[in-house]
Design a protein around this motif. Structure first.
Motif, PDB file in Angstrom:
ATOM      1  N   ASP A 333      39.728  20.541  -7.220  1.00 25.28           N
ATOM      2  CA  ASP A 333      39.801  19.573  -8.310  1.00 25.28           C
ATOM      3  C   ASP A 333      41.009  19.837  -9.212  1.00 25.28           C
ATOM      4  OD1 ASP A 333      37.524  18.389  -7.356  1.00 25.28           O
ATOM      5  OD2 ASP A 333      36.174  19.391  -8.766  1.00 25.28           O
ATOM      6  N   LEU A 334      41.261  21.120  -9.506  1.00 27.79           N
ATOM      7  CA  LEU A 334      42.396  21.444 -10.358  1.00 27.79           C
ATOM      8  C   LEU A 334      43.718  21.197  -9.628  1.00 27.79           C
ATOM      9  CD1 LEU A 334      41.076  24.728 -11.997  1.00 27.79           C
ATOM     10  CD2 LEU A 334      41.284  22.484 -13.064  1.00 27.79           C
ATOM     11  N   ALA A 335      43.732  21.380  -8.305  1.00 28.24           N
ATOM     12  CA  ALA A 335      44.950  21.111  -7.542  1.00 28.24           C
ATOM     13  C   ALA A 335      45.288  19.629  -7.515  1.00 28.24           C
ATOM     14  CB  ALA A 335      44.801  21.640  -6.115  1.00 28.24           C
ATOM     15  N   LEU A 336      44.269  18.788  -7.693  1.00 33.67           N
ATOM     16  CA  LEU A 336      44.472  17.335  -7.729  1.00 33.67           C
ATOM     17  C   LEU A 336      44.439  16.772  -9.140  1.00 33.67           C
ATOM     18  CD1 LEU A 336      42.189  16.344  -4.707  1.00 33.67           C
ATOM     19  CD2 LEU A 336      44.684  16.556  -4.724  1.00 33.67           C
ATOM     20  N   ASN A 337      44.346  17.669 -10.136  1.00 31.80           N
ATOM     21  CA  ASN A 337      44.276  17.259 -11.547  1.00 31.80           C
ATOM     22  C   ASN A 337      43.082  16.341 -11.807  1.00 31.80           C
ATOM     23  OD1 ASN A 337      46.510  18.638 -12.623  1.00 31.80           O
ATOM     24  ND2 ASN A 337      47.899  17.114 -11.761  1.00 31.80           N
ATOM     25  N   LYS A 338      41.957  16.665 -11.161  1.00 35.00           N
ATOM     26  CA  LYS A 338      40.736  15.891 -11.381  1.00 35.00           C
ATOM     27  C   LYS A 338      39.837  16.606 -12.389  1.00 35.00           C
ATOM     28  CE  LYS A 338      40.406  13.687  -6.838  1.00 35.00           C
ATOM     29  NZ  LYS A 338      39.551  13.532  -5.623  1.00 35.00           N
ATOM     30  N   GLY A 339      39.018  15.832 -13.064  1.00 33.35           N
ATOM     31  CA  GLY A 339      38.034  16.394 -13.978  1.00 33.35           C
ATOM     32  C   GLY A 339      38.616  16.943 -15.263  1.00 33.35           C
ATOM     33  N   ASP A 340      39.858  16.614 -15.576  1.00 41.10           N
ATOM     34  CA  ASP A 340      40.485  17.086 -16.806  1.00 41.10           C
ATOM     35  C   ASP A 340      40.502  15.944 -17.813  1.00 41.10           C
ATOM     36  OD1 ASP A 340      41.812  18.466 -18.710  1.00 41.10           O
ATOM     37  OD2 ASP A 340      43.504  19.056 -17.447  1.00 41.10           O
ATOM     38  N   LYS A 341      39.745  16.091 -18.880  1.00 38.26           N
ATOM     39  CA  LYS A 341      39.621  15.034 -19.883  1.00 38.26           C
ATOM     40  C   LYS A 341      40.754  15.058 -20.903  1.00 38.26           C
ATOM     41  CE  LYS A 341      34.573  15.022 -19.564  1.00 38.26           C
ATOM     42  NZ  LYS A 341      33.299  15.181 -20.295  1.00 38.26           N
ATOM     43  N   LEU A 342      41.548  16.137 -20.927  1.00 39.93           N
ATOM     44  CA  LEU A 342      42.623  16.228 -21.905  1.00 39.93           C
ATOM     45  C   LEU A 342      43.879  15.532 -21.399  1.00 39.93           C
ATOM     46  CD1 LEU A 342      42.332  19.946 -23.059  1.00 39.93           C
ATOM     47  CD2 LEU A 342      41.473  17.917 -24.207  1.00 39.93           C
ATOM     48  N   ARG A 343      44.638  15.029 -22.336  1.00 44.98           N
ATOM     49  CA  ARG A 343      45.951  14.467 -22.007  1.00 44.98           C
ATOM     50  C   ARG A 343      46.959  15.611 -21.939  1.00 44.98           C
ATOM     51  NH1 ARG A 343      47.432   9.173 -22.588  1.00 44.98           N
ATOM     52  NH2 ARG A 343      45.759   7.701 -23.092  1.00 44.98           N
ATOM     53  N   ARG A 344      47.539  15.828 -20.791  1.00 46.91           N
ATOM     54  CA  ARG A 344      48.499  16.906 -20.609  1.00 46.91           C
ATOM     55  C   ARG A 344      49.858  16.325 -20.257  1.00 46.91           C
ATOM     56  NH1 ARG A 344      45.820  21.700 -20.553  1.00 46.91           N
ATOM     57  NH2 ARG A 344      43.621  21.688 -19.929  1.00 46.91           N
ATOM     58  N   SER A 345      50.872  17.104 -20.532  1.00 50.72           N
ATOM     59  CA  SER A 345      52.224  16.666 -20.214  1.00 50.72           C
ATOM     60  C   SER A 345      52.448  16.705 -18.706  1.00 50.72           C
ATOM     61  CB  SER A 345      53.252  17.569 -20.910  1.00 50.72           C
ATOM     62  OG  SER A 345      53.150  18.897 -20.431  1.00 50.72           O
ATOM     63  N   ARG A 346      53.502  16.049 -18.284  1.00 48.83           N
ATOM     64  CA  ARG A 346      53.809  16.024 -16.849  1.00 48.83           C
ATOM     65  C   ARG A 346      54.105  17.424 -16.328  1.00 48.83           C
ATOM     66  NH1 ARG A 346      58.334  11.863 -15.059  1.00 48.83           N
ATOM     67  NH2 ARG A 346      56.722  10.477 -15.908  1.00 48.83           N
ATOM     68  N   ARG A 347      54.753  18.236 -17.149  1.00 48.48           N
ATOM     69  CA  ARG A 347      55.065  19.590 -16.723  1.00 48.48           C
ATOM     70  C   ARG A 347      53.793  20.415 -16.547  1.00 48.48           C
ATOM     71  NH1 ARG A 347      59.483  22.810 -20.108  1.00 48.48           N
ATOM     72  NH2 ARG A 347      60.701  21.102 -19.193  1.00 48.48           N
ATOM     73  N   GLU A 348      52.838  20.298 -17.462  1.00 46.97           N
ATOM     74  CA  GLU A 348      51.588  21.043 -17.348  1.00 46.97           C
ATOM     75  C   GLU A 348      50.793  20.608 -16.128  1.00 46.97           C
ATOM     76  OE1 GLU A 348      49.605  20.445 -21.029  1.00 46.97           O
ATOM     77  OE2 GLU A 348      50.595  22.141 -22.029  1.00 46.97           O
ATOM     78  N   ARG A 349      50.748  19.302 -15.871  1.00 46.01           N
ATOM     79  CA  ARG A 349      50.030  18.821 -14.684  1.00 46.01           C
ATOM     80  C   ARG A 349      50.677  19.323 -13.403  1.00 46.01           C
ATOM     81  NH1 ARG A 349      50.235  13.847 -17.463  1.00 46.01           N
ATOM     82  NH2 ARG A 349      51.692  13.044 -15.904  1.00 46.01           N
ATOM     83  N   ALA A 350      52.014  19.303 -13.365  1.00 48.13           N
ATOM     84  CA  ALA A 350      52.709  19.782 -12.169  1.00 48.13           C
ATOM     85  C   ALA A 350      52.500  21.288 -11.983  1.00 48.13           C
ATOM     86  CB  ALA A 350      54.202  19.467 -12.279  1.00 48.13           C
ATOM     87  N   SER A 351      52.512  22.051 -13.088  1.00 46.44           N
ATOM     88  CA  SER A 351      52.294  23.486 -12.990  1.00 46.44           C
ATOM     89  C   SER A 351      50.887  23.798 -12.484  1.00 46.44           C
ATOM     90  CB  SER A 351      52.517  24.131 -14.359  1.00 46.44           C
ATOM     91  OG  SER A 351      52.214  25.498 -14.325  1.00 46.44           O
ATOM     92  N   GLN A 352      49.893  23.119 -13.017  1.00 45.90           N
ATOM     93  CA  GLN A 352      48.519  23.347 -12.569  1.00 45.90           C
ATOM     94  C   GLN A 352      48.349  22.957 -11.108  1.00 45.90           C
ATOM     95  OE1 GLN A 352      44.965  22.352 -15.080  1.00 45.90           O
ATOM     96  NE2 GLN A 352      44.635  20.785 -13.530  1.00 45.90           N
ATOM     97  N   ARG A 353      48.932  21.845 -10.726  1.00 44.29           N
ATOM     98  CA  ARG A 353      48.790  21.375  -9.348  1.00 44.29           C
ATOM     99  C   ARG A 353      49.431  22.351  -8.361  1.00 44.29           C
ATOM    100  NH1 ARG A 353      50.392  16.722 -10.362  1.00 44.29           N
ATOM    101  NH2 ARG A 353      52.599  16.991  -9.876  1.00 44.29           N
ATOM    102  N   SER A 354      50.661  22.790  -8.650  1.00 40.98           N
ATOM    103  CA  SER A 354      51.342  23.694  -7.727  1.00 40.98           C
ATOM    104  C   SER A 354      50.666  25.060  -7.671  1.00 40.98           C
ATOM    105  CB  SER A 354      52.804  23.846  -8.150  1.00 40.98           C
ATOM    106  OG  SER A 354      52.892  24.421  -9.440  1.00 40.98           O
ATOM    107  N   THR A 355      50.191  25.536  -8.817  1.00 41.67           N
ATOM    108  CA  THR A 355      49.543  26.857  -8.845  1.00 41.67           C
ATOM    109  C   THR A 355      48.296  26.879  -7.991  1.00 41.67           C
ATOM    110  OG1 THR A 355      50.410  27.323 -11.056  1.00 41.67           O
ATOM    111  CG2 THR A 355      48.490  28.584 -10.327  1.00 41.67           C
ATOM    112  N   PHE A 356      47.429  25.904  -8.177  1.00 43.38           N
ATOM    113  CA  PHE A 356      46.160  25.930  -7.449  1.00 43.38           C
ATOM    114  C   PHE A 356      46.327  25.495  -5.999  1.00 43.38           C
ATOM    115  CE2 PHE A 356      44.578  26.144 -11.759  1.00 43.38           C
ATOM    116  CZ  PHE A 356      43.526  27.026 -11.630  1.00 43.38           C
TER     117      PHE A 356
END
Length: 467
Positions: A333-356
């Motif tokens: 879910d975190l690799a697909l940026n699912k289940g995150d209710k917060l608004r995050r920047s594009r950089r944060e989403r890309a970092s979370q996606r690549s990490t997981f």
């Protein structure tokens, strides 16, 4: 008047020096001419040849009463130890550095305590040798700062946690002290500032990579459950630290833990089937027997607690054996940026996606984490594996801009990563040598061209005569 007295004093001192020089002989108690000249030049006010060691000057500033002066000295010393490998200075001034940093941790401000913790960590990395006595001296005050008893805030806690982990990693002589520090850091996962909790998770997983023996099955299962719960936190740094620690723990688990996780997943399936049968019985009876049903099965109904799945609730509370499928599901879910209710920047989403995504690849065995670092003299260091890359990331984060210098000269890092870098650059050809050996007009190139021409002529002659 004062100038005349100073001139008279200099003249008298010079006369005494000349008198000593005239009395100098070849005996064992003679005074050399060089020493006399140096004393004369010093009295004359010429101090250009006298060099004051900057490291010692900064050490002396740690004894000043003014806090800003001590903070500046701590910062300068940390920069010196970070960008350069100064083993001789650390060994010769070990007691002074240790005592002044401990004093800053006890009585200094938040900035001074944070800088003192960083300086202690750099000092420990520079020493690079086990020292149980030093470890026991540093441990109580570092634990006190890590818990937050000093009231310095998250910055002081984070610096103290990193230094505490490094102290256990370098100075500890057995795993008993290391496991005690891991237990202390694990107790800080669930309380305090999110950044400090992330530092506690990173320190714990860093020490996990240094253990020779594996964790007990029940301990590993409980840790996996706690890390899975941390992945639901809002802070991205804490999520990432929990995911990396879970990957390190999963790769270091024994076969018994993995089999228990598989059995836990099977028990989940049986519980789901039993829950469906209970739903049918409840619907057929048509009565409000929700309380009896809860008591009979020993858990809350599926709709209780905000609609959370029963298996996930047990996983987060650490009561079901860890359930690796649940952990992998959260990572997906975190690799697909699912289940995150917060608004995050594009950089944060890309970092979370690549990490997981990388962590999922490591857990599934599809991709082995690898990091390649170019060194100072043209060679490179390649680190492979989840534990090794995690250890490298922790040290790289702590050393920051001085990582290359320590990687080149610090024997501790050479032992940790099992390599020996070059001590100098390989010899290079001069422009004249390149022109003589690599140019198209060099003798070797002309000989190669003549050989190829002879081969072509020989082949053509054979074809011409029908051979």
């Amino acid at each position: 008047m004062g100038g005349r007295r100073r001139a008279q004093g200099v003249a008298a001192a010079a006369a005494s020096c000349l008198e000593l020089a005239s009395l100098a002989g070849d005996g064992p108690g003679s005074v050399s001419t060089a020493s006399v000249c140096s004393a004369f030049s010093y009295l004359d006010g010429d101090t250009e040849d006298i060099q004051v060691d900057e490291f010692e000057r900064r050490l002396d500033a740690l004894f000043e009463k003014r806090g800003a002066t001590r903070e500046k000295a701590l910062e300068s010393l940390a920069v010196m130890l970070r960008v350069d490998y100064r083993a001789d200075d650390c060994v010769s001034h070990n007691e002074t550095l240790t005592s002044r940093c401990l004093m800053a941790l006890k009585r200094g401000s938040a900035v001074e305590s944070s800088l003192a913790s960083q300086l202690l960590g750099l000092h420990i990395l520079t020493l690079g040798q086990p020292d149980e006595k030093l470890f026991q001296n540093l441990k109580p005050e570092l634990e006190r700062s890590a818990v937050g008893s000093t009231g310095g805030g998250a910055a002081v806690q984070m610096a103290a946690m990193d230094t505490l982990a490094l102290a256990a990693f370098v100075l500890g002589e057995d795993e008993t002290g290391t496991r005690a520090v891991m237990d202390r850091l694990r107790a800080l996962w669930g309380k305090g500032d999110a950044k400090a909790r992330a530092a506690a998770v990173r320190g714990w997983s860093f020490l996990l990579t240094s253990l020779d023996s594996q964790l007990r099955d029940d301990e590993a299962t409980a840790c996996l459950a706690a890390l899975a719960g941390l992945m639901d936190e809002r802070d991205l740094e804490l999520r990432t630290a929990a995911g990396e620690a879970a990957a390190v723990l999963r790769c270091s688990c024994s076969a018994g833990v993995l089999s228990s996780l598989a059995e836990g997943d099977d028990e989940d399936a049986e519980d789901e089937e039993g829950e469906e049968e209970a739903d049918l019985i409840y619907e057929n009876n048509g009565s409000g027997g929700g309380g009896d049903r809860t008591k009979a099965h020993g858990h809350m109904p599926a709709g209780a607690g905000g609609g959370c799945h029963a298996g996930r609730r047990r996983f987060e509370c650490g009561n079901g054996g860890g359930h690796m499928e649940e952990l992998v599901g959260k990572m997906q879910d975190l690799a697909l940026n699912k289940g995150d209710k917060l608004r995050r920047s594009r950089r944060e989403r890309a970092s979370q996606r690549s990490t997981f995504r990388g962590l999922l690849g490591a857990l599934s065995g599809e991709a082995v984490p690898e990091c390649r670092i170019k060194l100072q003299h043209g060679d490179s260091l390649t680190v492979e594996g989840v534990a090794a890359t995690h250890r490298l990331a922790f040290l790289r984060r702590f050393l920051a801009g001085g990582f290359q210098a320590h990687l080149q000269h610090n024997p501790l890092l050479h032992d940790v990563f099992g390599f020996q870098p070059r001590t100098g650059r390989p010899e290079r050809l001069t422009p004249t040598e390149k022109r003589l050996n690599r140019s198209c007009h060099s003798a070797e190139s002309k000989a190669r061209t003549a050989n190829r021409q002879w081969s072509r002529d020989a082949k053509a002659s054979r074809l011409e005569f029908g051979y």
